[in-house]
Write a protein that holds these residues in place. Structure first.
Motif, PDB file in Angstrom:
ATOM      1  N   UNK A 101       6.155  18.449  64.662  1.00  0.00           N
ATOM      2  CA  UNK A 101       7.321  17.997  65.709  1.00  0.00           C
ATOM      3  C   UNK A 101       8.570  18.742  66.104  1.00  0.00           C
ATOM      4  N   UNK A 102       8.220  19.933  65.883  1.00  0.00           N
ATOM      5  CA  UNK A 102       9.625  21.140  66.800  1.00  0.00           C
ATOM      6  C   UNK A 102       8.810  20.537  67.975  1.00  0.00           C
ATOM      7  N   UNK A 103       7.121  20.672  68.166  1.00  0.00           N
ATOM      8  CA  UNK A 103       7.043  21.381  69.400  1.00  0.00           C
ATOM      9  C   UNK A 103       6.932  20.328  70.719  1.00  0.00           C
ATOM     10  N   UNK A 104       6.995  18.853  69.953  1.00  0.00           N
ATOM     11  CA  UNK A 104       6.818  17.860  70.850  1.00  0.00           C
ATOM     12  C   UNK A 104       8.081  17.254  71.084  1.00  0.00           C
ATOM     13  N   UNK A 105       9.141  17.729  70.500  1.00  0.00           N
ATOM     14  CA  UNK A 105      10.906  17.461  71.111  1.00  0.00           C
ATOM     15  C   UNK A 105      11.028  18.731  71.794  1.00  0.00           C
ATOM     16  N   UNK A 106      10.990  19.825  71.805  1.00  0.00           N
ATOM     17  CA  UNK A 106      10.979  20.914  72.972  1.00  0.00           C
ATOM     18  C   UNK A 106      10.184  20.316  74.127  1.00  0.00           C
ATOM     19  N   UNK A 107       8.924  19.513  74.243  1.00  0.00           N
ATOM     20  CA  UNK A 107       8.055  19.496  75.426  1.00  0.00           C
ATOM     21  C   UNK A 107       8.697  18.284  76.362  1.00  0.00           C
ATOM     22  N   UNK A 108       9.127  17.831  75.361  1.00  0.00           N
ATOM     23  CA  UNK A 108      10.067  16.172  75.860  1.00  0.00           C
ATOM     24  C   UNK A 108      11.016  16.442  76.622  1.00  0.00           C
ATOM     25  N   UNK A 109      12.075  17.864  75.724  1.00  0.00           N
ATOM     26  CA  UNK A 109      13.418  17.767  76.097  1.00  0.00           C
ATOM     27  C   UNK A 109      13.226  18.823  77.076  1.00  0.00           C
ATOM     28  N   UNK A 110      12.148  20.343  76.810  1.00  0.00           N
ATOM     29  CA  UNK A 110      12.604  21.501  77.195  1.00  0.00           C
ATOM     30  C   UNK A 110      13.951  22.322  76.340  1.00  0.00           C
ATOM     31  N   UNK A 111      14.317  21.964  75.432  1.00  0.00           N
ATOM     32  CA  UNK A 111      14.715  22.577  74.685  1.00  0.00           C
ATOM     33  C   UNK A 111      14.454  23.407  73.396  1.00  0.00           C
ATOM     34  N   UNK A 112      14.291  24.623  73.165  1.00  0.00           N
ATOM     35  CA  UNK A 112      13.814  25.389  72.312  1.00  0.00           C
ATOM     36  C   UNK A 112      14.766  24.546  70.705  1.00  0.00           C
ATOM     37  N   UNK A 113      14.062  24.394  69.898  1.00  0.00           N
ATOM     38  CA  UNK A 113      14.033  23.660  68.607  1.00  0.00           C
ATOM     39  C   UNK A 113      15.030  25.007  67.589  1.00  0.00           C
ATOM     40  N   UNK A 114      16.483  25.412  67.078  1.00  0.00           N
ATOM     41  CA  UNK A 114      16.510  25.864  66.199  1.00  0.00           C
ATOM     42  C   UNK A 114      16.425  25.253  64.616  1.00  0.00           C
ATOM     43  N   UNK A 115      16.610  24.173  64.778  1.00  0.00           N
ATOM     44  CA  UNK A 115      16.874  23.552  63.235  1.00  0.00           C
ATOM     45  C   UNK A 115      16.850  21.929  63.306  1.00  0.00           C
ATOM     46  N   UNK A 116      16.563  21.640  62.251  1.00  0.00           N
ATOM     47  CA  UNK A 116      16.461  19.948  62.055  1.00  0.00           C
ATOM     48  C   UNK A 116      17.382  19.581  61.238  1.00  0.00           C
ATOM     49  N   UNK A 117      17.717  18.407  61.160  1.00  0.00           N
ATOM     50  CA  UNK A 117      18.065  17.354  60.381  1.00  0.00           C
ATOM     51  C   UNK A 117      17.658  15.745  60.615  1.00  0.00           C
ATOM     52  N   UNK A 118      16.806  15.382  59.316  1.00  0.00           N
ATOM     53  CA  UNK A 118      16.609  14.839  59.322  1.00  0.00           C
ATOM     54  C   UNK A 118      16.576  13.092  57.892  1.00  0.00           C
ATOM     55  N   UNK A 119      17.267  12.188  58.552  1.00  0.00           N
ATOM     56  CA  UNK A 119      17.801  10.946  57.405  1.00  0.00           C
ATOM     57  C   UNK A 119      16.368  10.170  57.673  1.00  0.00           C
ATOM     58  N   UNK A 120      15.914   9.975  56.574  1.00  0.00           N
ATOM     59  CA  UNK A 120      14.748   8.350  56.824  1.00  0.00           C
ATOM     60  C   UNK A 120      15.986   7.348  55.817  1.00  0.00           C
ATOM     61  N   UNK A 121      15.295   5.780  56.228  1.00  0.00           N
ATOM     62  CA  UNK A 121      15.957   5.084  55.760  1.00  0.00           C
ATOM     63  C   UNK A 121      14.728   3.931  54.974  1.00  0.00           C
ATOM     64  N   UNK A 122      15.626   3.348  53.895  1.00  0.00           N
ATOM     65  CA  UNK A 122      14.087   2.677  53.126  1.00  0.00           C
ATOM     66  C   UNK A 122      15.110   2.705  51.940  1.00  0.00           C
ATOM     67  N   UNK A 123      13.745   1.635  50.453  1.00  0.00           N
ATOM     68  CA  UNK A 123      14.436   1.285  50.380  1.00  0.00           C
ATOM     69  C   UNK A 123      13.894   1.967  48.576  1.00  0.00           C
ATOM     70  N   UNK A 124      15.087   2.644  48.093  1.00  0.00           N
ATOM     71  CA  UNK A 124      14.946   3.198  46.586  1.00  0.00           C
ATOM     72  C   UNK A 124      14.192   2.240  45.492  1.00  0.00           C
ATOM     73  N   UNK A 125      13.327   3.394  45.197  1.00  0.00           N
ATOM     74  CA  UNK A 125      12.575   2.742  43.492  1.00  0.00           C
ATOM     75  C   UNK A 125      13.447   1.593  42.935  1.00  0.00           C
ATOM     76  N   UNK A 126      14.718   1.756  42.572  1.00  0.00           N
ATOM     77  CA  UNK A 126      15.569   1.233  41.434  1.00  0.00           C
ATOM     78  C   UNK A 126      15.564  -0.205  42.145  1.00  0.00           C
ATOM     79  N   UNK A 127      16.350  -0.133  43.583  1.00  0.00           N
ATOM     80  CA  UNK A 127      16.283  -1.345  44.760  1.00  0.00           C
ATOM     81  C   UNK A 127      14.946  -1.834  44.499  1.00  0.00           C
ATOM     82  N   UNK A 128      13.891  -1.501  44.680  1.00  0.00           N
ATOM     83  CA  UNK A 128      12.382  -1.851  44.462  1.00  0.00           C
ATOM     84  C   UNK A 128      12.252  -3.000  43.782  1.00  0.00           C
ATOM     85  N   UNK A 129      12.547  -2.918  42.094  1.00  0.00           N
ATOM     86  CA  UNK A 129      12.981  -3.344  40.777  1.00  0.00           C
ATOM     87  C   UNK A 129      13.325  -4.384  41.248  1.00  0.00           C
ATOM     88  N   UNK A 130      14.669  -4.309  41.560  1.00  0.00           N
ATOM     89  CA  UNK A 130      15.206  -5.458  41.435  1.00  0.00           C
ATOM     90  C   UNK A 130      14.976  -6.709  42.299  1.00  0.00           C
TER      91      UNK A 130
END
Length: 130
Positions: A101-130
């Motif tokens: 993923x870092x390499x893909x970002x670097x290839x597409x932007x020319x920016x050297x990745x020094x770190x990352x923050x990622x957020x995923x979105x979805x439905x948690x197990x408790x909400x899936x039950x309800x």
């Protein structure tokens, strides 16, 4: 003065461990129950210092208050789109995949990745039950 700061910081650390990715206001409310002399400004100052020194992780979300995570190690978060709960990922995301993923970002932007923050979105197990 140093002793007081240490005591307040210790209370904040304990509140962070008890609460689930809390806001500064939630940390304040938790500590205020046992220590009503504490100010919200003290909470903010300590949280900001702890985050800037890498002791805790600050989670910033557009349109809502920052949240804080006592686990400062690199890991990722999942936000439930139904209840808003924030969950931590485990460390099972292969480093090889993250490197790709870092390499893909670097290839597409020319920016050297020094770190990352990622957020995923979805439905948690408790909400899936309800």
């Amino acid at each position: 003065m140093n002793r007081r700061f240490s005591t307040q910081k210790k209370m904040i650390e304990e509140a962070l461990r008890m609460l689930d990715h809390p806001t500064a206001a939630e940390v304040y409310e938790e500590i205020w129950k046992a220590y009503p002399q504490i100010s919200l400004g003290t909470i903010y100052r300590n949280l900001n210092t702890m985050a800037s020194e890498g002791e805790i992780m600050r989670l910033s979300f557009s349109g809502s208050p920052d949240r804080f995570d006592p686990n400062a190690a690199e890991h990722y978060h999942i936000v439930c789109t139904r209840c808003g709960r924030i969950l931590d990922t485990d460390d099972s995301i292969p480093q090889e995949l993250l490197n790709q993923l870092d390499q893909a970002v670097e290839s597409s932007t020319g920016v050297e990745v020094e770190g990352r923050t990622m957020l995923f979105y979805g439905i948690c197990p408790a909400c899936k039950k309800n």
